[in-house]
Motif scaffolding. Sequence first.
Motif, PDB file in Angstrom:
ATOM      1  N   SER A 139       0.722  -1.063   0.136  1.00  0.00           N
ATOM      2  CA  SER A 139      -0.196  -0.163   0.006  1.00  0.00           C
ATOM      3  C   SER A 139       0.885   1.055   0.024  1.00  0.00           C
ATOM      4  N   GLU A 140       1.763   1.347  -0.119  1.00  0.00           N
ATOM      5  CA  GLU A 140       2.726   2.484   0.226  1.00  0.00           C
ATOM      6  C   GLU A 140       3.670   2.375  -1.332  1.00  0.00           C
ATOM      7  N   PHE A 141       3.461   2.029  -2.150  1.00  0.00           N
ATOM      8  CA  PHE A 141       4.545   1.392  -3.138  1.00  0.00           C
ATOM      9  C   PHE A 141       3.726   2.689  -4.002  1.00  0.00           C
ATOM     10  N   VAL A 142       4.206   4.288  -4.882  1.00  0.00           N
ATOM     11  CA  VAL A 142       4.428   4.785  -5.098  1.00  0.00           C
ATOM     12  C   VAL A 142       3.877   4.625  -6.560  1.00  0.00           C
ATOM     13  N   HIS A 143       4.678   3.183  -6.969  1.00  0.00           N
ATOM     14  CA  HIS A 143       4.419   2.384  -8.755  1.00  0.00           C
ATOM     15  C   HIS A 143       3.316   1.298  -7.977  1.00  0.00           C
ATOM     16  N   ASP A 144       2.577   0.629  -8.829  1.00  0.00           N
ATOM     17  CA  ASP A 144       1.480  -0.245  -8.935  1.00  0.00           C
ATOM     18  C   ASP A 144       3.105  -1.262  -8.846  1.00  0.00           C
ATOM     19  N   ASP A 145       3.032  -2.335  -8.477  1.00  0.00           N
ATOM     20  CA  ASP A 145       3.662  -3.639  -8.512  1.00  0.00           C
ATOM     21  C   ASP A 145       2.772  -4.660  -9.525  1.00  0.00           C
ATOM     22  N   GLY A 146       2.146  -4.074 -10.158  1.00  0.00           N
ATOM     23  CA  GLY A 146       1.262  -5.047 -10.931  1.00  0.00           C
ATOM     24  C   GLY A 146       0.145  -6.399 -10.143  1.00  0.00           C
ATOM     25  N   GLY A 147       0.504  -6.207  -8.965  1.00  0.00           N
ATOM     26  CA  GLY A 147      -0.122  -6.982  -7.884  1.00  0.00           C
ATOM     27  C   GLY A 147      -0.526  -8.675  -7.621  1.00  0.00           C
ATOM     28  N   ASP A 148       0.851  -8.517  -8.522  1.00  0.00           N
ATOM     29  CA  ASP A 148       0.888 -10.649  -8.517  1.00  0.00           C
ATOM     30  C   ASP A 148       1.567 -10.791  -7.095  1.00  0.00           C
ATOM     31  N   PRO A 149       1.066 -12.075  -6.881  1.00  0.00           N
ATOM     32  CA  PRO A 149       0.811 -12.712  -5.641  1.00  0.00           C
ATOM     33  C   PRO A 149       2.312 -12.832  -4.881  1.00  0.00           C
ATOM     34  N   LEU A 150       2.796 -12.708  -3.915  1.00  0.00           N
ATOM     35  CA  LEU A 150       4.403 -12.975  -3.873  1.00  0.00           C
ATOM     36  C   LEU A 150       4.203 -14.903  -4.009  1.00  0.00           C
ATOM     37  N   PRO A 151       5.617 -15.199  -4.010  1.00  0.00           N
ATOM     38  CA  PRO A 151       5.943 -16.100  -4.004  1.00  0.00           C
ATOM     39  C   PRO A 151       5.695 -17.349  -3.379  1.00  0.00           C
ATOM     40  N   ARG A 152       5.170 -18.648  -3.146  1.00  0.00           N
ATOM     41  CA  ARG A 152       5.101 -19.488  -2.411  1.00  0.00           C
ATOM     42  C   ARG A 152       6.327 -20.071  -1.841  1.00  0.00           C
ATOM     43  N   PHE A 153       6.579 -20.344  -0.738  1.00  0.00           N
ATOM     44  CA  PHE A 153       7.775 -20.771  -0.807  1.00  0.00           C
ATOM     45  C   PHE A 153       7.796 -22.206  -0.443  1.00  0.00           C
ATOM     46  N   GLU A 154       8.666 -23.216  -1.226  1.00  0.00           N
ATOM     47  CA  GLU A 154       9.037 -24.733  -1.570  1.00  0.00           C
ATOM     48  C   GLU A 154       9.762 -24.988  -0.140  1.00  0.00           C
ATOM     49  N   ALA A 155       9.220 -25.470   1.052  1.00  0.00           N
ATOM     50  CA  ALA A 155      10.856 -25.678   1.997  1.00  0.00           C
ATOM     51  C   ALA A 155      11.431 -26.904   1.125  1.00  0.00           C
ATOM     52  N   PRO A 156      12.613 -26.910   1.115  1.00  0.00           N
ATOM     53  CA  PRO A 156      13.141 -28.530   1.105  1.00  0.00           C
ATOM     54  C   PRO A 156      12.890 -29.277   2.047  1.00  0.00           C
ATOM     55  N   LEU A 157      13.041 -30.536   2.347  1.00  0.00           N
ATOM     56  CA  LEU A 157      13.047 -31.795   3.295  1.00  0.00           C
ATOM     57  C   LEU A 157      14.025 -31.500   3.578  1.00  0.00           C
ATOM     58  N   PRO A 158      13.810 -32.296   5.262  1.00  0.00           N
ATOM     59  CA  PRO A 158      15.341 -32.035   5.979  1.00  0.00           C
ATOM     60  C   PRO A 158      16.266 -32.309   5.169  1.00  0.00           C
ATOM     61  N   ALA A 159      17.684 -32.493   5.534  1.00  0.00           N
ATOM     62  CA  ALA A 159      19.071 -32.994   5.243  1.00  0.00           C
ATOM     63  C   ALA A 159      19.141 -34.041   6.232  1.00  0.00           C
ATOM     64  N   ASP A 160      19.690 -35.671   5.202  1.00  0.00           N
ATOM     65  CA  ASP A 160      19.724 -36.932   6.420  1.00  0.00           C
ATOM     66  C   ASP A 160      20.454 -36.430   7.791  1.00  0.00           C
TER      67      ASP A 160
END
Length: 160
Positions: A139-160
């Motif tokens: 809401s603070e942006f002067v220039h519209d960012d296009g409104g694309d959704p923010l990326p989802r985070f796909e967490a990698p599986l835990p290390a062995d």
Amino acid sequence: MTRDRSDLAQASLERLAEVGGDITRPVLDAYYARHPDARASFEHHGLGETAVLEGRMVAESLYLLLTWVEDPATARIDHGTAIVHHNDSLDIPPRWYLGLVDAALEVLLHTIPADAPDERALWLAVRDEFASFVESLRSEFVHDDGGDPLPRFEAPLPAD
């Protein structure tokens, strides 16, 4: 004994330094795989020193994560202005900004072993907190960012 957020973060980052070495290339590879259009922005803003800018931004992403854990208010102040500036002045949308943090988190999470679930939970909580903060700044942006959704985070599986 329950460890606090700072202790968990310190353990993760020390392990990352030990086993990950220089993580700049793996972070950038993950980032550009998800945001290939961001590469031209780095080239443009790098002014012939793209690799230097890329390295600095990867380091800044890790520093942001640590600061968010240790002093969230300071991180909000620092990055609240930076995110708005990046969007409005540099044409770097919030999805790219968050995307680089996500790439750093992905590399970090790959080094956390399965027997350290508290560390993993910490970083996933930090990611959620930071993503919510980024979203709140739109809401603070002067220039519209296009409104694309923010990326989802796909967490990698835990290390062995």
